[in-house]
Motif scaffolding. Structure first.
Motif, mmCIF file in Angstrom:
data_model
loop_
_atom_site.group_PDB
_atom_site.id
_atom_site.type_symbol
_atom_site.label_atom_id
_atom_site.label_comp_id
_atom_site.label_asym_id
_atom_site.label_seq_id
_atom_site.Cartn_x
_atom_site.Cartn_y
_atom_site.Cartn_z
ATOM 1 N N SER A 73 67.443 -1.433 30.813
ATOM 2 C CA SER A 73 67.046 -2.396 31.836
ATOM 3 C C SER A 73 66.080 -3.418 31.248
ATOM 4 O O SER A 73 65.273 -3.105 30.375
ATOM 5 N N GLY A 74 66.153 -4.650 31.754
ATOM 6 C CA GLY A 74 65.254 -5.710 31.315
ATOM 7 C C GLY A 74 64.053 -5.830 32.225
ATOM 8 O O GLY A 74 64.012 -5.270 33.311
ATOM 9 N N GLY A 75 63.070 -6.590 31.773
ATOM 10 C CA GLY A 75 61.839 -6.763 32.538
ATOM 11 C C GLY A 75 60.762 -5.867 31.949
ATOM 12 O O GLY A 75 60.923 -5.306 30.859
ATOM 13 N N PRO A 76 59.638 -5.732 32.647
ATOM 14 C CA PRO A 76 59.318 -6.294 33.957
ATOM 15 C C PRO A 76 58.886 -7.760 33.857
ATOM 16 O O PRO A 76 58.436 -8.203 32.805
ATOM 17 N N VAL A 77 59.022 -8.486 34.995
ATOM 18 C CA VAL A 77 58.565 -9.870 35.101
ATOM 19 C C VAL A 77 57.777 -9.991 36.398
ATOM 20 O O VAL A 77 58.272 -9.625 37.463
ATOM 21 N N TYR A 78 56.545 -10.495 36.313
ATOM 22 C CA TYR A 78 55.713 -10.631 37.510
ATOM 23 C C TYR A 78 56.204 -11.767 38.397
ATOM 24 O O TYR A 78 56.629 -12.824 37.907
ATOM 25 N N ALA A 79 56.117 -11.547 39.714
ATOM 26 C CA ALA A 79 56.313 -12.622 40.676
ATOM 27 C C ALA A 79 55.130 -13.571 40.592
ATOM 28 O O ALA A 79 54.038 -13.174 40.173
ATOM 29 N N PRO A 80 55.302 -14.842 40.980
ATOM 30 C CA PRO A 80 54.200 -15.805 40.897
ATOM 31 C C PRO A 80 52.931 -15.347 41.607
ATOM 32 O O PRO A 80 51.824 -15.648 41.164
ATOM 33 N N GLY A 81 53.064 -14.594 42.710
ATOM 34 C CA GLY A 81 51.891 -14.128 43.438
ATOM 35 C C GLY A 81 51.208 -12.937 42.816
ATOM 36 O O GLY A 81 50.106 -12.560 43.236
ATOM 37 N N GLY A 82 51.838 -12.307 41.805
ATOM 38 C CA GLY A 82 51.209 -11.225 41.066
ATOM 39 C C GLY A 82 51.205 -9.868 41.731
ATOM 40 O O GLY A 82 50.631 -8.923 41.196
ATOM 41 N N GLU A 83 51.859 -9.718 42.902
ATOM 42 C CA GLU A 83 51.801 -8.440 43.617
ATOM 43 C C GLU A 83 53.132 -7.679 43.620
ATOM 44 O O GLU A 83 53.273 -6.687 44.317
ATOM 45 N N LYS A 84 54.091 -8.133 42.825
ATOM 46 C CA LYS A 84 55.334 -7.385 42.637
ATOM 47 C C LYS A 84 55.935 -7.811 41.314
ATOM 48 O O LYS A 84 55.604 -8.880 40.778
ATOM 49 N N VAL A 85 56.795 -6.950 40.755
ATOM 50 C CA VAL A 85 57.468 -7.265 39.495
ATOM 51 C C VAL A 85 58.968 -7.175 39.693
ATOM 52 O O VAL A 85 59.473 -6.379 40.496
ATOM 53 N N LEU A 86 59.669 -7.998 38.935
ATOM 54 C CA LEU A 86 61.129 -7.982 38.930
ATOM 55 C C LEU A 86 61.574 -7.140 37.755
ATOM 56 O O LEU A 86 61.168 -7.374 36.617
ATOM 57 N N MET A 87 62.396 -6.129 38.032
ATOM 58 C CA MET A 87 62.837 -5.192 36.999
ATOM 59 C C MET A 87 64.337 -5.017 37.077
ATOM 60 O O MET A 87 64.907 -4.904 38.170
ATOM 61 N N GLY A 88 64.988 -5.034 35.925
ATOM 62 C CA GLY A 88 66.422 -4.803 35.896
ATOM 63 C C GLY A 88 66.760 -3.353 36.167
ATOM 64 O O GLY A 88 65.906 -2.469 36.125
ATOM 65 N N ASN A 89 68.023 -3.121 36.461
ATOM 66 C CA ASN A 89 68.543 -1.772 36.636
ATOM 67 C C ASN A 89 69.894 -1.756 35.949
ATOM 68 O O ASN A 89 70.872 -2.282 36.473
ATOM 69 N N ALA A 90 69.925 -1.180 34.738
ATOM 70 C CA ALA A 90 71.126 -1.233 33.918
ATOM 71 C C ALA A 90 72.330 -0.606 34.610
ATOM 72 O O ALA A 90 73.472 -0.840 34.214
#
Length: 373
Positions: free
Chosen positions: A239-256
Motif C-alpha cells: 500500500s502507498g502513503g500515508p499522505v496528510y490531509a491539508p487540515g492535518g487531522e487525517k491521512v490518506l492511505m492506500g489499500n493494496a
C-alpha cells in the motif's frame, strides 16, 4: 467505464513504449486550460522533489540534477544517483541521500549547487522532509539478511545540518525468508513517512510479519518532540502513503487489496477516498486534486488517467503537477489548485497536540480545550 479507461490506459502505455513517449498518453482530455509536456529524461523509479510551481525541480538522471522550470537550465548537484531528495520550501536548499554501504550519505546543497553540510546515517534512507528551515527529518531502514529471514530496523533521524544526528529507533522486526528475498528497494517502501502540516509529527508505516499470518503495515503517528506514538490503522503490504490531509487531522492511505481510504487521527471510522488500491498517492495542497495509481481526480471525480506506473508530485502553490513515467518527467501546468490552508501555530494548540500524542488527553478533550481557547 472503469474497464474502458483501463483498456485505454493499456493501449496508451503500449503506444508510449514504441513512440519514445514524447508526450505522456492519457485516457481523456486534460482539465480545461492545462498543458502537458515532457521536460527531461529521468531514471526510472527515481525520487524527485518540487516546491513552487516555477521550480526548481530536483530529480535523478544518472546523477542528481536541479532543473529551472522557467529557463529549462539544468545544474549538476552530484554525480551519484540519489535514493531520496527534498527541496526546502524556505530557501530552496536541496537535501539528498545516497547509498553508502549499509548506510547512507546525506548532503545539503544550496541553490547554486554548493555542499553546505554532509553526514552519514545507518540504514537506507527511504524519505526526507524539511520540518522547518533549520531541521531535516529522515526515515531509514536497516536490512540485515540471514538464512532464516531478515532483521529490519526502522530509524528516524533528526538533523539540523550542523550538529550530530539524533537517531530515534522506530521499529524492529524479523521477517520470514520469502519477505527477506524482496529487493531492498521494495523493503524500503515498507517504511514510509509523511510530515504533518503542523510540522510537529510524522505519520509512519511499520512492517509486521507475524508467524502464520499475512504480513501487513501498521500506521502510526509519531510526535517529534514528545516521541509519543499512536497507532491509527493498518494496511496490506504494497500500500502507498500515508499522505496528510491539508487540515492535518487525517491521512490518506492506500489499500493494496482495495481502495485508498481516509484514516482519521481521532480514531474514528475510516472512509473510502478513491476506488483504486493506492500503491502510489499524491495530494494537491488544498486536497482538491489527487493522483492515485496514475489516475488524476478532482474532488473525487476522475479527470483523466495516465499509463500504469505513473507517479507524481504537486507543487506547494497548487499550480503544477510533475509526473514521472518510466524514464521521463513531464510537467502538467494550469491545474489551478489553491495553496494549502494556513494552520494555527498557537502555542496552546501545539501543547494540546503534544499531550494527545502522549495519550494524556483524548481527541474530544483537545477539541473542547481548543474551542475554549
Amino acid at each position: 467505464m472503469i474497464r474502458y479507461c483501463s483498456r485505454l490506459a493499456l493501449l496508451a502505455s503500449i503506444a508510449c513504449f514504441f513512440s519514445g513517449c514524447a508526450t505522456l498518453p492519457h485516457s481523456s482530455p486534460l482539465p480545461q486550460g492545462s498543458q502537458l509536456r515532457k521536460i527531461s529524461p529521468a531514471d526510472s523509479g527515481s525520487p524527485f522533489s518540487l516546491q513552487e510551481g516555477d521550480g526548481p525541480l530536483a530529480f535523478s538522471d544518472e546523477s542528481l540534477q536541479l532543473l529551472d522550470l522557467k529557463t529549462g537550465t539544468k545544474r549538476l548537484l552530484a554525480k551519484e544517483r540519489p535514493i531520496a531528495v527534498a527541496i526546502s520550501a524556505f530557501d530552496k536548499r536541496v537535501a539528498a541521500a545516497f547509498p553508502a554501504g549499509s548506510g547512507s550519505i546525506v548532503r545539503i546543497y544550496d541553490a547554486a549547487g554548493k555542499v553546505l553540510a554532509e553526514t552519514t546515517v545507518g540504514g537506507r534512507v527511504t524519505s526526507i522532509v524539511w520540518r522547518n528551515k533549520d531541521e531535516l527529518v529522515l526515515a531509514a531502514l536497516s536490512i540485515k539478511k540471514y538464512s532464516f529471514g531478515a532483521q529490519l530496523d526502522s530509524i528516524l533521524y533528526r538533523w539540523d545540518g550542523i550538529g550530530k544526528v539524533l537517531a530515534i529507533p522506530a521499529n524492529g522486526t524479523t521477517v520470514r525468508p520469502y519477505i527477506a528475498k524482496m529487493p531492498d528497494e521494495a523493503l524500503a517502501r515498507t517504511f514510509a513517512m509523511a510530515l504533518s502540516p503542523y510540522g510537529d509529527e510524522v505519520a509512519l508505516t511499520k512492517l509486521k510479519d507475524p508467524p502464520n499470518f499475512t504480513p501487513f503495515l501498521q500506521i502510526f503517528t509519531h510526535h517529534l518532540d514528545s516521541s509519543g506514538e499512536r497507532q491509527i490503522g493498518e494496511a496490506p503490504l504494497g500500500s502507498g502513503g500515508p499522505v496528510y490531509a491539508p487540515g492535518g487531522e487525517k491521512v490518506l492511505m492506500g489499500n493494496a487489496d482495495g481502495e485508498a481510504r481516509w484514516i482519521p487521527l481521532s480514531g474514528g471510522k475510516e472512509a473510502e477516498a478513491y476506488r483504486s488500491p493506492g500503491t502510489s498517492i499524491a495530494l494537491s495542497p488544498s486536497g482538491t486534486y489527487a493522483l492515485v495509481d496514475g489516475h488524476l481526480y478532482r474532488e473525487r471525480k476522475e479527470v483523466t488517467s495516465f499509463p500504469p506506473g505513473t507517479t507524481g508530485v504537486f507543487s506547494s502553490d497548487g499550480s503544477v503537477l510533475v509526473l514521472r513515467y518510466r524514464d521521463a518527467i513531464y510537467l502538467l501546468t494550469g491545474i489551478n489548485d489553491s495553496p494549502a490552508p494556513a494552520l494555527s501555530q498557537d502555542s496552546r494548540l501545539m501543547e494540546l497536540r503534544r499531550l494527545r500524542s502522549k495519550g494524556l488527553i483524548t481527541q474530544e478533550e483537545l477539541e473542547k480545550a481548543r474551542g475554549k481557547h
